[in-house]
Design an enzyme around this catalytic site. Structure first.
Site, PDB file in Angstrom:
ATOM      1  N   ASP A 106      -6.837   4.943  13.072  1.00  0.00           N
ATOM      2  CA  ASP A 106      -6.769   3.689  12.314  1.00  0.00           C
ATOM      3  C   ASP A 106      -5.321   3.398  11.932  1.00  0.00           C
ATOM      4  OD1 ASP A 106      -7.568   1.388  11.012  1.00  0.00           O
ATOM      5  OD2 ASP A 106      -8.191   2.408   9.181  1.00  0.00           O
ATOM      6  N   ASN A 148      -8.792   6.821  -0.847  1.00  0.00           N
ATOM      7  CA  ASN A 148     -10.241   6.752  -0.652  1.00  0.00           C
ATOM      8  C   ASN A 148     -10.742   7.703   0.423  1.00  0.00           C
ATOM      9  OD1 ASN A 148     -12.916   5.229  -1.000  1.00  0.00           O
ATOM     10  ND2 ASN A 148     -12.539   5.015   1.193  1.00  0.00           N
ATOM     11  N   HIS A 149      -9.942   7.904   1.474  1.00  0.00           N
ATOM     12  CA  HIS A 149     -10.404   8.705   2.611  1.00  0.00           C
ATOM     13  C   HIS A 149      -9.213   9.356   3.295  1.00  0.00           C
ATOM     14  CE1 HIS A 149      -9.758   4.478   3.908  1.00  0.00           C
ATOM     15  NE2 HIS A 149      -9.033   5.062   4.848  1.00  0.00           N
ATOM     16  N   GLN A 214     -12.857   8.857   9.384  1.00  0.00           N
ATOM     17  CA  GLN A 214     -12.199   8.789   8.082  1.00  0.00           C
ATOM     18  C   GLN A 214     -13.188   9.128   6.965  1.00  0.00           C
ATOM     19  OE1 GLN A 214     -11.014   4.692   9.208  1.00  0.00           O
ATOM     20  NE2 GLN A 214      -9.038   5.178   8.278  1.00  0.00           N
ATOM     21  N   ARG A 244       1.385   0.766  -2.532  1.00  0.00           N
ATOM     22  CA  ARG A 244       0.310  -0.170  -2.237  1.00  0.00           C
ATOM     23  C   ARG A 244      -0.906   0.723  -2.013  1.00  0.00           C
ATOM     24  NH1 ARG A 244      -3.212  -0.659   2.402  1.00  0.00           N
ATOM     25  NH2 ARG A 244      -3.696  -2.825   2.786  1.00  0.00           N
ATOM     26  N   ASP A 246      -4.550   1.664  -1.067  1.00  0.00           N
ATOM     27  CA  ASP A 246      -5.514   1.140  -0.105  1.00  0.00           C
ATOM     28  C   ASP A 246      -6.947   1.321  -0.593  1.00  0.00           C
ATOM     29  OD1 ASP A 246      -5.959   0.150   2.716  1.00  0.00           O
ATOM     30  OD2 ASP A 246      -7.060   2.045   2.838  1.00  0.00           O
ATOM     31  N   TYR A 250     -13.643   1.419  -3.525  1.00  0.00           N
ATOM     32  CA  TYR A 250     -14.675   2.270  -2.939  1.00  0.00           C
ATOM     33  C   TYR A 250     -14.604   3.738  -3.366  1.00  0.00           C
ATOM     34  CZ  TYR A 250     -14.118  -1.788   0.101  1.00  0.00           C
ATOM     35  OH  TYR A 250     -13.977  -3.066   0.574  1.00  0.00           O
ATOM     36  N   GLU A 253     -19.299   6.502  -5.676  1.00  0.00           N
ATOM     37  CA  GLU A 253     -20.589   6.070  -5.148  1.00  0.00           C
ATOM     38  C   GLU A 253     -21.666   6.292  -6.211  1.00  0.00           C
ATOM     39  OE1 GLU A 253     -17.677   7.347  -2.459  1.00  0.00           O
ATOM     40  OE2 GLU A 253     -18.936   8.766  -3.571  1.00  0.00           O
ATOM     41  N   GLU A 288      -5.007  -2.982  -3.258  1.00  0.00           N
ATOM     42  CA  GLU A 288      -5.591  -3.629  -2.094  1.00  0.00           C
ATOM     43  C   GLU A 288      -7.098  -3.643  -2.298  1.00  0.00           C
ATOM     44  OE1 GLU A 288      -7.292  -3.861   2.089  1.00  0.00           O
ATOM     45  OE2 GLU A 288      -7.360  -2.128   0.782  1.00  0.00           O
ATOM     46  N   ASP A 356      -3.356  -6.714   9.579  1.00  0.00           N
ATOM     47  CA  ASP A 356      -4.771  -6.797   9.899  1.00  0.00           C
ATOM     48  C   ASP A 356      -5.113  -8.218  10.351  1.00  0.00           C
ATOM     49  OD1 ASP A 356      -5.500  -4.153   9.432  1.00  0.00           O
ATOM     50  OD2 ASP A 356      -5.768  -4.491   7.286  1.00  0.00           O
TER      51      ASP A 356
END
Length: 663
Positions: A106, A148-149, A214, A244, A246, A250, A253, A288, A356
């Protein structure tokens, strides 16, 4: 090359014999030589660590920017070698896309090591040299941080999947039941059937909001939170000016929810912000969060702002294109009406294009179809819920439209971001897969084979654009710098003029009524600095009355206004135009043309197609013969030599490779 007086002659001729307000002639003088060496912020921003509210950001894809080592990949040293270019353009802060070791599933957002540099890009020492060189030029630098990942190849995940008793097992989210969290949407709908993937080695499903390569980190584990703070410390100690961050919505959970924007996420983000403020005052965090503005507002935090300093305003971006396509600005007004107030120490971040796709997630279904039909007529121009095209091709390579888009970007509330290459009208290559078509090498000059990007003759990570419209022989930095009417020089002028006005970084935002729906006008006001920004969104000449009285007797929506004294204190009412003699004068700071407002608060203005004005109110004494030279109007009718351009531009396509089928 276009004559640099063309824009001025066009503007003056349009008023010949007109009953509308006449521009006031100024004495001729020697063309001014603007000094772009200064990157100073206002005293207010410096003393309050608010540099980011006035900054121009520039997004750099490291691999694509400059290769000084002949490897065919851009690198950290390449950016260092081009800092004077960015400094001359007027850039205040460089934003680096991911620089970490990564398998690049990615484009680096799959991190294999958070505390090192990808070997293609250089070394940590190269990065330290870059940071020091940036600061020597009174500029800033921020980098992507992806909490996040990580990558499936990260040592944490490899240890976790091999042993259920590993301390790293709980660094990730596992289940035997892939129905868990079923309310969470799948973001990469075109490639991922589920947010869960079964791992044969682990014997369980692991959670991921993006590619299956990821895996998401488990922020319910305090160790993961501690790891993230340690990673931030590592880079902040090197000297970067912020992150920044990302994919911030998320992090946590919870079953029965969308697993986005959860309260637990905000609690941890407050911890991150306190860590930065306590240990590194003046450094920033940029969120973001691809959400509607009322949701992003939550990420600024409470009170004076205790989460992110800055947040992207994603929905503004597609509506700029929508407004130009429609020739009227009601869609922009609607989204600004939905934009809540934010703390005075916070700032929105706006952009036209980035690495993107042009996302259409936050428009209606009918609007999405409208945008796809107009801006992405070829199937390969679409990806996910968006459009994978650069700025110039999107706007038909019409410099009038491109300048108009930048004018909106620079005058609407927020700190603007320029995507590398867009300042010289670089094109794209839709035949490349995924988003790689908008990540081709920067075009520095017309030298073959790589347009000055790299001297490598055997390998280049991506082919440099080489076509009749956007090829490096025609579109490159060297030519743009030499042409006074190039987009590069127009943007340079805009940035320089913008920097002189606090209203753009700190001011209120108030709509101005007109009698013409094609004209989009608003006031930006900070103290005595009053800017009237007016845009003709149509492809036809227009006349309009601007009704200014209401803007001076009522409040406008307050988008992150600098307090006059004390925390969050509102500014006093602006004086009515009848008693504020200074505000009877309008001076366009891009051309120095001057106009008068009548005593009823009304002014009549004529517009060329896609033209715009940045009127300063009350600067007439600074522009007489005794107070310096007149500025040049470098704006021109079109990037094309043709006298007329269709409002619907036919997109230029690179020849389709013979081995590629349509998608």
């Amino acid at each position: 090359m276009t004559d640099n007086t063309a824009g001025e002659s066009i503007l003056n001729s349009s008023f010949s014999g007109s009953p509308y307000a006449q521009p006031i002639d100024l004495p001729s003088s020697i063309d001014e030589l603007i000094d772009y060496s200064e990157h100073d912020q206002s005293e207010y921003s410096v003393s309050n660590n608010l540099w980011y509210k006035e900054a121009i950001f520039y997004e750099v894809y490291v691999r694509a920017f400059s290769d000084v080592e002949g490897t065919g990949n851009g690198g950290i040293s390449g950016i260092t070698s081009k800092l004077d270019y960015l400094h001359s353009l007027g850039v205040d802060c460089i934003w680096l896309l991911p620089i970490y070791p990564s398998p690049l599933k990615d484009d680096g957002y799959d991190v294999a090591d958070y505390c090192d540099i990808h070997p293609d890009y250089g070394t940590l020492n190269d990065f330290k040299i870059l940071v020091n060189a940036v600061h020597e030029r009174n500029m800033k630098i921020i980098a992507d941080f992806i909490p996040n990942h990580c990558s499936e190849q990260h040592k944490w995940f490899q240890a976790a999947r091999k042993d259920r008793n590993s301390p790293y097992r709980d660094y990730f989210v596992w289940t035997d039941d892939p129905i868990l969290y079923k309310e969470a949407r799948i973001i990469f709908l075109d490639v991922e059937p589920s947010n869960w993937t079964y791992d044969e080695v682990a014997g369980q499903y692991y959670w991921h909001r993006f590619f299956k390569e990821q895996p998401d980190l488990n922020f319910d584990n305090p160790k993961v939170q501690e790891e993230m703070l340690n990673i931030m410390k590592f880079w902040l100690d090197i000297g970067i000016d912020g992150f920044r961050v990302d994919a911030v919505p998320y992090l946590f959970e919870r079953d029965g929810t969308s697993c986005e924007n959860l309260p637990e996420t905000h609690i941890f983000l407050k911890t991150m912000r306190k860590f930065v403020d306590d240990n590194y005052p003046g450094r920033i965090m940029l969120a973001e969060a691809c959400q509607m503005p009322n949701e992003v507002r939550k990420y600024f935090g409470e009170g004076v702002g205790d989460e992110f300093h800055m947040g992207f305003h994603f929905p503004v971006m597609p509506r700029i294109f929508m407004a130009i396509k429609r020739g009227e600005g009601s869609c922009l007004k609607e989204i600004m009406d939905q934009t809540p107030e934010i703390p005075a120490t916070c700032q929105w971040v706006t952009f036209l294009r980035n690495h993107d796709e042009l996302t259409l997630e936050m428009v209606t279904l009918d609007e999405r179809k409208e945008m796809w039909s107009f801006y992405a007529p070829e199937p390969r121009m679409k990806i996910n819920l968006g459009i994978r095209r650069r700025l110039a091709p999107l706007l038909g390579n019409d410099q009038r439209k491109i300048e108009l888009a930048y004018s909106l970007l620079f005058t609407l509330p927020g700190s603007p971001i320029i995507y590398y290459g867009d300042e010289i009208c670089m094109g794209d290559n839709i035949w490349l897969e995924d988003r790689h078509g908008v990540r081709t090498p920067m075009q520095w000059n017309d030298t073959p084979p790589n347009g000055g990007f790299s001297e490598s003759k055997n390998y280049c990570y991506s082919k440099v654009l080489d076509d009749p419209i956007y090829g490096y022989q025609r579109v490159n930095v060297n030519d743009a710098q030499r042409d006074p009417s190039s987009l590069y020089n127009i943007i340079r002028t805009m940035i320089n003029r913008r920097r002189k006005h606090l209203a753009f970084g700190h001011g209120t935002f108030t709509y101005v009524q007109t009698n013409n729906s094609h004209i989009f006008a608003f006031l930006r006001i900070c103290g005595i600095d009053k800017m009237l920004c007016v845009h003709n969104l149509s492809d036809q000449p227009q006349k309009a009355f601007l009704y200014l009285r209401e803007g001076f007797v009522t409040y406008g929506r307050r988008h992150s206004v600098a307090p006059t004294s004390g925390a969050n204190k509102r500014s006093t009412l602006h004086p009515p135009i009848q008693t504020d003699r200074q505000s009877h004068y309008l001076v366009d700071i891009l051309t120095d043309h001057q106009y008068m407002i009548d005593m009823e608060g009304k002014v009549a203005v004529e517009f060329e197609p896609y033209s715009f004005y940045w009127f300063s109110m009350g600067e007439i004494t600074t522009l007489t013969a005794d107070f310096g030279p007149r500025s040049r109007d470098l704006r021109r009718k079109s990037i094309s030599s043709s006298s007329s351009i269709s409002s619907v531009a036919t997109p230029y396509l690179l020849p389709k490779p013979s081995n590629l089928t349509d998608i």
